[in-house]
Each structure stands twice: as C-alpha cells, then as structure tokens.
Design an enzyme around this catalytic site. Structure first.
Site, short mmCIF file in Angstrom:
data_model
loop_
_atom_site.label_atom_id
_atom_site.label_comp_id
_atom_site.label_asym_id
_atom_site.label_seq_id
_atom_site.Cartn_x
_atom_site.Cartn_y
_atom_site.Cartn_z
N GLN A 87 0.86 -1.20 0.00
CA GLN A 87 0.00 0.00 0.00
C GLN A 87 0.89 1.25 0.00
O GLN A 87 0.39 2.36 -0.13
CB GLN A 87 -0.90 0.02 1.23
CG GLN A 87 -1.79 -1.20 1.34
CD GLN A 87 -2.51 -1.24 2.68
OE1 GLN A 87 -3.63 -0.72 2.83
NE2 GLN A 87 -1.87 -1.86 3.66
N ASP A 115 6.47 4.42 -1.39
CA ASP A 115 7.93 4.53 -1.47
C ASP A 115 8.46 3.31 -2.24
O ASP A 115 7.74 2.35 -2.48
CB ASP A 115 8.54 4.59 -0.05
CG ASP A 115 8.28 3.32 0.76
OD1 ASP A 115 7.57 3.39 1.79
OD2 ASP A 115 8.76 2.24 0.35
N HIS A 158 -1.37 1.30 -4.48
CA HIS A 158 -1.74 2.71 -4.32
C HIS A 158 -0.83 3.61 -5.15
O HIS A 158 -0.77 4.82 -4.90
CB HIS A 158 -1.68 3.12 -2.84
CG HIS A 158 -2.77 2.47 -2.04
ND1 HIS A 158 -2.75 2.45 -0.67
CD2 HIS A 158 -3.90 1.81 -2.41
CE1 HIS A 158 -3.84 1.81 -0.23
NE2 HIS A 158 -4.54 1.40 -1.27
N GLY A 173 2.77 -4.28 9.05
CA GLY A 173 2.79 -2.83 9.24
C GLY A 173 1.61 -2.10 8.64
O GLY A 173 1.75 -1.02 8.09
N THR A 174 0.42 -2.71 8.76
CA THR A 174 -0.77 -2.02 8.26
C THR A 174 -1.88 -2.08 9.32
O THR A 174 -2.03 -3.07 10.01
CB THR A 174 -1.25 -2.60 6.92
OG1 THR A 174 -2.41 -1.88 6.46
CG2 THR A 174 -1.58 -4.08 7.00
#
Ligand code: APR
Ligand code: ZN
Length: 235
Positions: free
Chosen positions: A94, A97, A112, A178-179
């Site tokens: 998502q 970077d 995204h 990490g979401t």
C-alpha cells in the site's frame, strides 16, 4: 502470480509500518500524516482539482523524504525471503515509497501507486516522476499541463486488482506487515486469503483492527519481528 511451489506461494501485504523505521511517516499513528494533513485536500481527485499546487507540494515533500530514506532490516528480510523461498513470493504494498525495490525485492505491486511515477490526468501517459513536480509541468505526450503524481487517491480504484484477487486465491501463506487494516479493499485481503485456505499471519507493532482475522500474530517493531519470522520460515 503465485504458483504452488514446494514451499507454497507467499502473499505479503505491506503498509506504512514496514517503512516507519526508515524514517517515513505512517498515517494513523499519533503523529501520522492524517493527523497533520486533511486527506480530502491532498489525497482525493477533488482536492487536486481545487488546489493542484498544494497536492504537488505534499507529494514533493514525501518524495524527497522517500528518496532520502534507506530500506531497513524488514525490507531486506523480505527480499531475502523472495530470493531463498522455494515457492513464489509476492509483495503487494500500500506504500508509495520504493524501499522494497531498493532492498532487492523484484515481485512488487504498488496498489496505491508510487512516488516514482508521474501521470497525465488528461491522456493517461505515465513517465518517471522528477524529484519535484508542479502543476505547470507539461505532459511529455500531449503537452497539456495536467500532470499529477501517479498515486491512487481516496475514491479511486487501486491498481493491479485482478492480479491481486488471483494471487489471494492461490496463496498458501498470507502475511500482513505494518498495516492498520482500516482501508479497503486491502483490509479484507486476509479474509479472502483465509477463505481460500491460506495460513494467515499479522506482523505489526501492535494488534491491528483486523487482528482477530489472522491465525497467527507476532508483535513488535518490523525490523525485529519481520527478520525473525523470515528466519523461522527459511529454517
Ligand atoms: N513496525 C511495525 N509496525 C508499525 C511500526 C513499526 N515500527 N510503526 C507503526 N506500525 C504499524 C501501526 O501500529 C499501524 O498498525 O503500522 C500500521 C500503520 O497504519 P497506517 O498508518 O494506517 O498505515 P497503512 O495501514 O499503511 O494505511 C493504509 O491508508 O491513507 C491510506 O493510502 C494510504 O496506503 C495507506 C493506507
Ligand atoms: Zn498527456
């Protein structure tokens, strides 16, 4: 996208938490981006139509941060998993970077979009984004000054969804890293994978909103829990 190999296909969904220890902000933590910016102003097509300069300024700053950041131990561990796992490994991120790619991961889909891309809002042409973009930049293809960051905004349809749905049906292991599990359709991927029979794992700083949907969870900073989990997987 994910063929059943000796080790079974692994579907990795990552969010802002995997890049947090590289110095890139998350969105919904206490000092997250959406606590400092109004997302309707900088992350919607309507906001871009109202004030394209504000939107370009927002993404120019994020692009500069991302270019100055380095992949962390979590990104490197996931690249190692892709290189050494006896089955396919797909990262669906998502994040906008490019730290997964800079750590060496090759099978990465940005649902995204990406800060490294520019898009013409008029003709749909895509090209590598310059370090700083401005509303006056002419599209290299149609020369109209309608360029925008190649980012999927709220209310727009995420990229690569057909490939993602297919990969969710095939994955034998689904891992969310990490979401916060608050933005759809990504927030429902764990249920899709579980329905297809995958073993599901959450690797996060703390239990997310969807923690109860996972069959396993490891909690702590990504630079600790991700390398530990990868080492366990590779044996
Ligand atoms: N290690 C592991 N997890 C972490 C760390 C860390 N060092 N720091 C924060 N986290 C976790 C938080 O606990 C939280 O669950 O990362 C998650 C970050 O959640 P969000 O800020 O909501 O980010 P994300 O889930 O990626 O947001 C999804 O929302 O605004 C949109 O397009 C944007 O892609 C983004 C999407
Ligand atoms: Zn154009």
């Amino acid at each position: 996208m994910i063929r059943r190999g000796a080790g079974g296909g692994i579907f990795l969904l990552t969010g802002a938490g995997v890049s947090a220890e590289s110095g890139l902000g998350t969105f919904r933590d206490k000092s997250g981006l959406w606590t400092r910016y109004d997302l309707t102003e900088v992350a919607t097509p309507e906001g871009f139509a109202r004030n394209p300069q504000l939107v370009h300024d927002f993404y120019n700053a994020r692009r500069e941060n991302a270019l100055g950041a380095a992949p962390n131990a979590a990104h490197h561990a996931l690249a190692r998993l892709e290189a050494e796992w006896p089955g396919d490994v797909l990262i669906v991120t998502q994040n906008v970077d490019d730290l997964h790619e800079r750590a060496g991961s090759r099978n990465v889909l940005h649902m995204h979009g990406s800060l490294t891309g520019a898009l013409c809002a008029d003709c749909g042409h895509r090209w590598p984004a310059p370090a700083r973009m401005s509303p006056a930049d002419p599209c290299p293809e149609c020369s109209l000054a309608q360029t925008r960051p190649d980012i999927v905004w709220f209310g727009e349809y995420p990229y690569h969804m057909e490939t993602i749905w297919q990969a969710l049906r095939e994955a034998e292991i689904f891992v969310a890293i990490g979401t916060s599990g608050t933005v759809f359709p990504a927030a429902a991927f764990v249920q899709d994978a579980a329905r297809a029979g995958a073993h599901t794992v959450e690797l996060n700083l703390e239990r997310s909103a969807g923690a109860g949907d996972f069959s396993d969870g490891r909690y702590g900073p990504a630079t600790e829990v991700v390398p530990a989990w990868v080492a366990e997987m590779l044996g």
